[in-house]
Design an enzyme around this catalytic site. Structure first.
Site, mmCIF file in Angstrom:
data_model
loop_
_atom_site.group_PDB
_atom_site.id
_atom_site.type_symbol
_atom_site.label_atom_id
_atom_site.label_comp_id
_atom_site.label_asym_id
_atom_site.label_seq_id
_atom_site.Cartn_x
_atom_site.Cartn_y
_atom_site.Cartn_z
ATOM 1 N N ASN A 212 0.820 -1.218 0.000
ATOM 2 C CA ASN A 212 0.000 0.000 0.000
ATOM 3 C C ASN A 212 0.854 1.268 0.000
ATOM 4 O OD1 ASN A 212 -2.338 -1.607 0.216
ATOM 5 N ND2 ASN A 212 -2.077 -1.719 2.424
ATOM 6 N N GLU B 34 -16.004 4.393 3.119
ATOM 7 C CA GLU B 34 -14.566 4.579 2.851
ATOM 8 C C GLU B 34 -14.430 5.451 1.614
ATOM 9 O OE1 GLU B 34 -12.504 0.783 2.612
ATOM 10 O OE2 GLU B 34 -13.410 0.126 4.485
ATOM 11 N N ASP C 268 -13.652 6.785 6.225
ATOM 12 C CA ASP C 268 -12.340 6.170 6.416
ATOM 13 C C ASP C 268 -11.565 6.413 5.120
ATOM 14 O OD1 ASP C 268 -10.148 4.525 6.492
ATOM 15 O OD2 ASP C 268 -11.205 2.786 7.293
ATOM 16 N N LYS D 123 -0.147 3.926 4.486
ATOM 17 C CA LYS D 123 -0.407 3.570 3.085
ATOM 18 C C LYS D 123 0.337 4.568 2.197
ATOM 19 C CE LYS D 123 -4.367 1.227 4.918
ATOM 20 N NZ LYS D 123 -3.731 -0.005 5.307
ATOM 21 N N HIS E 293 -14.376 -1.358 6.441
ATOM 22 C CA HIS E 293 -13.272 -2.131 7.024
ATOM 23 C C HIS E 293 -13.652 -2.790 8.353
ATOM 24 C CE1 HIS E 293 -9.122 -2.563 8.761
ATOM 25 N NE2 HIS E 293 -8.907 -2.944 7.513
ATOM 26 N N SER F 260 -10.929 -0.824 0.281
ATOM 27 C CA SER F 260 -9.620 -1.476 0.363
ATOM 28 C C SER F 260 -9.521 -2.748 -0.452
ATOM 29 C CB SER F 260 -9.273 -1.765 1.813
ATOM 30 O OG SER F 260 -10.251 -2.598 2.395
ATOM 31 N N HIS G 157 -7.203 4.686 2.173
ATOM 32 C CA HIS G 157 -6.602 4.430 0.858
ATOM 33 C C HIS G 157 -6.741 5.611 -0.107
ATOM 34 C CE1 HIS G 157 -5.714 0.210 1.702
ATOM 35 N NE2 HIS G 157 -6.836 0.231 2.401
#
Ligand SMILES: Cc1ncc(COP(=O)(O)O)c(C=O)c1O
Length: 406
Positions: free
Chosen positions: A58, A184, A213, A242, A144, A188, A216
């Protein structure tokens, strides 16, 4: 005679092994031959004496090996020592932490920030502290595990909406008097992006907070940083492990929220603070990512190259436009077999199986970084196409024919 716990452990491990779901660690070493010029060559490591190109990291911008950032960590440790020595409310909170919090607020537009040692603890602390049994919380089906565990511990009622479906989210918000909607920015395991502006509008309409979140997306996606984020998002969780290539995380939101967490979040109060050296490193990495937009550009070029080569080779991707490129195989064992055969060709790709992803959707999770060289991306795709056809996983054209037949 074995104890109760020994018997339980043996039975659970046996069941996981039978289903092809046993998880085991692999000890990776540094590829000294390559890493002399590490910041300009594809990420690699050594496993059992052999070098692999890493398509499973990541570290999207390749920052983890940038010499200036190695130096920033070194300088941070020289200045503050290697650890924080205490929890934040005792003596573990320093001017290095405050400087990082201020930088993150300036970037996102949020009023205040709170640092944690990992994104997992930031998410669980936030969920457990913010919500209780009086709250109804609406969350995307694919958020997540750390969010789900935190919500379960909070006692809040959890309602899940269909992945990225505005209709499904709106139905739940309209039906329940919800405190918040959680999603998110970049998912992910699927690599797709949430419709943040639309979800934000829905939340405003229904007087619910939008919690995102951004593990990423932060420092990779342009949309939700540069002081715009706070206009759309009430609480944003960013992680440093990440795209920033280091370690730690922050919860960003209003001053009132952060003050509330400082007084009530047990993970924050009763845990040794992120080390000041790591805070200084995360600050340097944040500034480095902002000062080097060409890294984001290179990542986008690498993603585009990978997708184009997959298209030409009929390799069936999920359609993500981000650094996370999943290839659904379905069966967990077959997914492992494909990953192992790719390793035989020196390509390291993650095999993601249930319960990380839903049963029947085991997948390869190929991640691109700005540091990958074009020839390594080409080798990865060529090997992928060969291995998929050898193992008997249908390529795009065969899949389309099968779909039409159904
Ligand atoms: C979406 C998402 N949130 C949170 C986390 C946890 O972050 P960290 O690795 O910093 O604990 C991860 C990491 O796997 C993640 O993918």
């Amino acid at each position: 005679m074995s104890s109760l716990l020994e018997t339980k452990i043996a039975a659970r491990q046996h069941a996981l092994r039978e289903q092809g779901l046993l998880r085991q660690r692999k000890v990776l070493g540094v590829d000294h031959a390559i890493n002399t010029n590490a910041s300009t060559s594809s990420p690699r490591f050594v496993f059992e004496g052999r070098a692999y190109v890493n398509f499973s990291s990541n570290d999207y911008l390749g920052l983890s090996r940038v010499p200036e950032l190695v130096e920033a960590l070194h300088l941070g440790a020289q200045t503050y020592g290697v650890g924080s020595g205490a929890s934040p409310l005792v003596t573990g909170y320093s001017d290095a932490h405050l400087a990082l919090e201020r930088e993150l607020c300036a970037l996102t537009g949020h009023e205040a920030a709170l640092l944690f040692c990992s994104g997992f603890s930031a998410n669980t602390a936030l969920m457990k502290t913010l919500f209780d049994q009086h709250d109804i919380v609406v969350a995307d089906k694919l958020v997540h595990a750390s969010i789900i565990y935190g919500l379960q511990d909070s006692g809040a009622q959890l309602k899940r909406f269909l992945h990225n479906s505005l209709e499904s989210a709106e139905r739940l918000l309209a039906r329940h008097h919800s405190s918040a909607l959680i999603t998110e920015s970049v998912f992910s395991m699927d690599g797709d992006c949430a419709p943040i502006s639309e979800l934000s509008a829905l939340c405003r309409q229904h007087h619910a907070w939008l919690v995102v979140d951004d593990a990423h997306g932060f420092a990779v996606l342009d949309g939700y940083k540069k002081a715009e984020a706070a206009k759309l998002i009430d609480v944003q969780v960013v992680t440093f492990g990440k795209a920033l290539g280091c370690q730690g995380a922050a919860v960003l939101g209003s001053q009132a929220l952060i003050d509330f967490l400082v007084s009530n979040a047990r993970e924050y109060i009763y845990s040794t603070a992120l080390s000041p050296a790591n805070a200084a490193l995360a600050l340097a990495a944040t500034q480095y990512s902002t000062a080097h937009p060409e890294l984001q550009q290179k990542l986008l070029e690498n993603i585009a190259l990978f997708k184009q080569l997959c298209r030409e080779a009929n390799v069936p991707l999920l359609g993500s436009d981000t650094a996370i490129q999943p290839l659904i195989i379905g069966d967990a064992r077959q997914t492992l077999q494909v990953a192992e055969e790719l390793r035989a060709a020196g390509i390291w790709v993650g095999a993601i199986r249930p319960p990380t992803v839903p049963v029947g959707s085991a997948r390869l999770r190929i991640t691109l970084t700005a540091a990958h060289a074009a020839e390594d991306i080409a080798t990865c795709v060529a090997q992928l196409a060969q291995v998929l056809s050898r193992v008997g996983v249908p390529l795009v054209t065969e899949r389309q024919a099968a779909d039409e037949h159904r």
